[in-house]
Design a protein around this motif. Structure first.
Motif, PDB file in Angstrom:
ATOM      1  N   UNK A 258      51.098 -47.591   3.209  1.00  0.00           N
ATOM      2  CA  UNK A 258      50.823 -49.095   3.633  1.00  0.00           C
ATOM      3  C   UNK A 258      52.210 -49.794   3.305  1.00  0.00           C
ATOM      4  N   UNK A 259      52.250 -51.139   3.454  1.00  0.00           N
ATOM      5  CA  UNK A 259      53.511 -52.127   3.060  1.00  0.00           C
ATOM      6  C   UNK A 259      53.045 -52.629   1.738  1.00  0.00           C
ATOM      7  N   UNK A 260      53.554 -52.093   0.615  1.00  0.00           N
ATOM      8  CA  UNK A 260      53.211 -52.804  -0.635  1.00  0.00           C
ATOM      9  C   UNK A 260      54.149 -54.017  -1.072  1.00  0.00           C
ATOM     10  N   UNK A 261      55.124 -54.054  -0.031  1.00  0.00           N
ATOM     11  CA  UNK A 261      56.214 -55.025  -0.144  1.00  0.00           C
ATOM     12  C   UNK A 261      55.859 -56.217   0.954  1.00  0.00           C
ATOM     13  N   UNK A 262      55.409 -57.156   0.759  1.00  0.00           N
ATOM     14  CA  UNK A 262      55.086 -58.127   1.814  1.00  0.00           C
ATOM     15  C   UNK A 262      56.293 -58.498   2.531  1.00  0.00           C
ATOM     16  N   UNK A 263      56.342 -58.695   3.829  1.00  0.00           N
ATOM     17  CA  UNK A 263      57.495 -59.155   4.631  1.00  0.00           C
ATOM     18  C   UNK A 263      57.934 -60.904   4.284  1.00  0.00           C
ATOM     19  N   UNK A 264      59.228 -61.084   4.511  1.00  0.00           N
ATOM     20  CA  UNK A 264      59.492 -62.390   4.141  1.00  0.00           C
ATOM     21  C   UNK A 264      58.860 -63.378   5.271  1.00  0.00           C
ATOM     22  N   UNK A 265      58.492 -62.720   6.542  1.00  0.00           N
ATOM     23  CA  UNK A 265      58.131 -63.748   7.470  1.00  0.00           C
ATOM     24  C   UNK A 265      57.432 -62.808   8.614  1.00  0.00           C
ATOM     25  N   UNK A 266      56.642 -63.200   9.469  1.00  0.00           N
ATOM     26  CA  UNK A 266      56.055 -62.418  10.624  1.00  0.00           C
ATOM     27  C   UNK A 266      56.770 -62.578  11.882  1.00  0.00           C
ATOM     28  N   UNK A 267      57.694 -63.245  11.742  1.00  0.00           N
ATOM     29  CA  UNK A 267      58.558 -63.857  12.912  1.00  0.00           C
ATOM     30  C   UNK A 267      59.951 -63.729  12.978  1.00  0.00           C
ATOM     31  N   UNK A 315      50.066 -65.628   3.668  1.00  0.00           N
ATOM     32  CA  UNK A 315      49.507 -65.604   2.393  1.00  0.00           C
ATOM     33  C   UNK A 315      48.052 -65.008   2.584  1.00  0.00           C
ATOM     34  N   UNK A 316      47.599 -64.977   3.438  1.00  0.00           N
ATOM     35  CA  UNK A 316      46.190 -64.474   3.770  1.00  0.00           C
ATOM     36  C   UNK A 316      46.156 -62.951   3.992  1.00  0.00           C
ATOM     37  N   UNK A 317      47.056 -62.700   4.773  1.00  0.00           N
ATOM     38  CA  UNK A 317      46.827 -61.134   4.640  1.00  0.00           C
ATOM     39  C   UNK A 317      47.568 -60.217   3.343  1.00  0.00           C
ATOM     40  N   UNK A 318      48.455 -61.142   2.714  1.00  0.00           N
ATOM     41  CA  UNK A 318      49.076 -60.531   1.442  1.00  0.00           C
ATOM     42  C   UNK A 318      47.865 -60.552   0.567  1.00  0.00           C
ATOM     43  N   UNK A 319      46.979 -61.354   0.464  1.00  0.00           N
ATOM     44  CA  UNK A 319      45.932 -61.500  -0.537  1.00  0.00           C
ATOM     45  C   UNK A 319      44.839 -60.324  -0.270  1.00  0.00           C
ATOM     46  N   UNK A 320      44.671 -60.135   1.063  1.00  0.00           N
ATOM     47  CA  UNK A 320      43.880 -59.042   1.634  1.00  0.00           C
ATOM     48  C   UNK A 320      44.298 -57.774   1.375  1.00  0.00           C
ATOM     49  N   UNK A 321      45.429 -57.556   1.559  1.00  0.00           N
ATOM     50  CA  UNK A 321      46.110 -56.197   1.271  1.00  0.00           C
ATOM     51  C   UNK A 321      46.334 -55.837  -0.201  1.00  0.00           C
ATOM     52  N   UNK A 322      46.389 -56.801  -0.882  1.00  0.00           N
ATOM     53  CA  UNK A 322      46.449 -56.499  -2.407  1.00  0.00           C
ATOM     54  C   UNK A 322      45.051 -56.307  -3.042  1.00  0.00           C
ATOM     55  N   UNK A 323      44.121 -56.751  -2.239  1.00  0.00           N
ATOM     56  CA  UNK A 323      42.633 -56.601  -2.742  1.00  0.00           C
ATOM     57  C   UNK A 323      42.494 -55.246  -2.340  1.00  0.00           C
TER      58      UNK A 323
END
Length: 371
Positions: A258-267, A315-323
């Motif tokens: 998985x990507x434990x470190x969120x990307x700074x941007x999706x674009x 913000x949303x997918x970061x929350x879902x991924x962490x949960x």
């Protein structure tokens, strides 16, 4: 007419293609494989994803494939329930069923919603220029107003856009998946947890049974006989788990990354990342495909403003991924004392607050696509 090139014909890429076409875009989907390779086995489509599929005209077809019924929850290896709820209670809370189906069935439904010629099989993207929207292929360069990188966990586009990002990491857990014939009788949807291991059982809409299992393991290890390896881990667990393993003709093993470190941007520039390319997560919430489907809907609603897409999704997918990662760690506890504490807390919560587990899923499952 604005033009989009989608890299990758997985669930996220195909959904994005449909959503963009419904917004009036001319879309080409590039897939490096000569055929759409259906990896995996079963997957769950939760209410948040079904709402998107409704907007794309394929929701009813998916619902016709049946839905989860009866009790669902978490068991001990000996079969005793730790906590459980009822599929009807979940539907009443979230307004829809959870549909479990074979990945190939969903891919077929999405592909069928695209006009002939949209999907280019056997044609890989070899390079992407985010400034110009150009996509290099063996047949020449395509230029687009939007490039959607839906090229999965090992996305080469993500590496190009974010070369210093650490990328995906191994979670220390490997997984097995298999589909077996109907065993007869009634099966409860259940995950069994114990000793750091998980075994999940659910029925597909066609009556077959989808099973998945996880256990700690070194990265990159495989067994000569994966079914025998599964039996080594789970032979002493309650029925029907051992019988289901014995009935499997094929077992697929995959290390969970998985990507434990969120990307700074999706674009970046004209390129948008989507699905696992943007936010690969563990499977513990069953939200990987669902979040890719959400991405597609929000991307189509945001273009050409890709900064808005990032702002709405990151913000949303970061929350879902962490949960999802948190649930995975909880399921993976392998110390008898901490397991007992976990099981006791979950059992008490289920006994005195039967909707507690469902309520915890509100932020994930109540999401609705843009109007």
């Amino acid at each position: 007419m604005s033009r989009a090139v989608v890299i990758g014909a997985g669930i996220g890429g195909l959904t994005a293609a449909i959503a963009l076409r419904r917004k009036g875009w001319d879309v080409t989907v590039l897939e490096r494989a000569p055929d759409i390779e259906v990896v995996g086995a079963g997957l769950a489509l939760a209410p948040n994803a079904l709402r998107v599929l409704d907007t794309l005209g394929v929701g009813d077809r998916i619902r016709s494939l049946s839905a989860l019924q009866g009790a669902a929850g978490i068991r001990r290896p000996d079969g005793r329930w730790i906590t459980r709820t009822d599929a009807g209670r979940a539907k009443a809370r979230f307004g829809d069923d959870v549909i479990v189906l074979h990945r190939a069935t969903l891919v077929d439904a999405l592909t069928g919603a695209l006009p002939p010629g949209t999907l280019r099989l056997g044609l890989a993207a070899s390079d992407v220029d985010p400034a110009t929207g150009s996509v290099g292929t063996a047949e020449g360069t395509l230029t687009a107003d939007l490039v959607v990188a839906a090229d999965g966990l090992r996305s080469f586009v993500r590496g190009k856009l974010h070369p210093h990002h650490p990328g995906s990491r191994y979670t220390g857990v490997t997984s097995w998946r298999m589909i077996v014939p109907p065993p007869g009788g009634t099966l409860d949807l259940a995950e069994s947890w114990g000793g750091g291991k998980v075994f999940g059982v659910t029925e597909l809409g066609d009556g077959r049974v989808y099973c998945y299992a996880t256990a700690p393991a070194p990265a990159g290890v495989s067994a000569v006989d994966e079914r025998a390896e599964l039996l080594r881990h789970f032979a002493g667990w309650s029925e029907p788990i051992p019988s289901l393993i014995v009935a499997a003709s094929t077992v697929t093993r995959t290390d969970i990354r998985c990507l434990d470190t969120p990307l700074p941007a999706f674009h970046t520039g004209r390129v948008a990342l989507l699905g696992d390319a943007a936010h690969a997560m563990t499977p513990n919430l069953g939200q990987g495909a669902c979040q890719a489907i959400e991405d597609a809907a929000v991307l189509a609603d945001s273009v050409p403003d890709l900064a808005r897409y990032t702002a709405r999704r990151l913000p949303r997918v970061t929350m879902v991924a962490r949960e999802s990662r948190r649930i995975g760690r909880l399921a993976g506890l392998d110390n008898p004392v901490t397991e007992w504490a976990r099981n006791t807390a979950m059992s008490l919560a289920g006994r005195f607050g039967p909707d507690l587990v469902l309520r915890q899923m509100d932020p994930v499952l109540t999401w609705r696509p843009p109007a």
